[in-house]
Design an enzyme around this catalytic site. Structure first.
Site, PDB file in Angstrom:
ATOM      1  N   ASP A 119     -89.593  26.465 103.274  1.00  9.45           N
ATOM      2  CA  ASP A 119     -90.865  27.155 103.485  1.00  9.45           C
ATOM      3  C   ASP A 119     -92.008  26.170 103.700  1.00  9.45           C
ATOM      4  O   ASP A 119     -93.135  26.565 103.993  1.00  9.45           O
ATOM      5  CB  ASP A 119     -91.190  28.114 102.336  1.00  9.45           C
ATOM      6  CG  ASP A 119     -91.267  27.431 100.974  1.00  9.45           C
ATOM      7  OD1 ASP A 119     -91.251  26.186 100.920  1.00  9.45           O
ATOM      8  OD2 ASP A 119     -91.342  28.153  99.967  1.00  9.45           O
ATOM      9  N   ALA A 120     -91.709  24.868 103.549  1.00 10.34           N
ATOM     10  CA  ALA A 120     -92.723  23.842 103.786  1.00 10.34           C
ATOM     11  C   ALA A 120     -92.394  22.996 105.012  1.00 10.34           C
ATOM     12  O   ALA A 120     -93.015  21.962 105.234  1.00 10.34           O
ATOM     13  CB  ALA A 120     -92.844  22.942 102.559  1.00 10.34           C
TER      14      ALA A 120
END
Length: 204
Positions: free
Chosen positions: A75-76
């Protein structure tokens, strides 16, 4: 454990980065969440990406020798110029630079693209001058690719982290983009988020 790395369409990858998954149940797999009677939160946390396949949000790569490299949280993942970059690839280089205590990297939406922004917390007495900024960029460029080199590097006094000490890239990204941050109560130092609000250096 039966682990694999999938692309966005759920196909196995070798020698490329993708989503780390578990394709079969494993002994320590939780069977549900507390106060989640219909199982929706549990499903959304682990099974929403690939139906029936456990994915917990790690960005990884299986090498030709069947080794496993973790590149950070999926998610990063940064996507400058359409090239997917795991933040851990950048952190591994920044930690080599003398004077840097820790760093946090996000992708800032910029025009029709995403630019890499790096925040650094320095050792006492150090200041992010042009020489140190150039050293950070040179170290990253020498050991990765030009796409990994941050467009902006900013010094901050603190970085937000969870109660267990994990830095929270997604929360910082939301603050930079003026979006709400969920689960502030899960942060050990939520006041640190104010350091990333409306930064002049990120307006141009």
């Amino acid at each position: 454990m039966a682990v694999d790395v999938f692309d966005d369409d759920g196909r196995p990858l070798r020698g490329e980065k993708g989503e780390l998954v578990c394709t079969r149940p494993f002994p320590s797999m939780p069977i549900g969440f507390w106060n989640d009677p219909d199982g929706k939160r549990y499903h959304d946390a682990y099974f929403a990406t690939f139906p029936g396949i456990w994915a917990h949000g790690d960005y990884a790569e299986i090498t030709p020798e069947d080794g496993l490299i973790i590149h950070g949280r999926s998610d990063a993942v940064l996507n400058p110029g359409g090239v997917r970059i795991g933040t851990a690839e950048i952190y591994r280089q920044v930690e080599k630079v003398e004077g840097v205590l820790e760093s946090l990297c996000i992708g800032q939406e910029w025009g029709d693209d995403v630019r890499v922004v790096l925040f650094v917390r320095l050792k006492d007495g150090r200041v992010l001058d042009d020489a140190l900024r150039d050293e950070i960029k040179a170290t990253i460029r020498a050991n990765t690719t030009p796409r990994h080199v941050p467009a902006r590097i900013l010094q901050v006094e603190d970085l937000p982290r969870t109660l267990s000490g994990k830095l929270v890239e997604l929360a910082v990204r939301n603050v930079v983009h003026g979006q709400p941050v969920k689960n502030r109560e899960a942060l050990a130092n939520p006041e640190a988020l104010s350091l990333f609000e409306d930064l002049p250096e990120l307006r141009d």
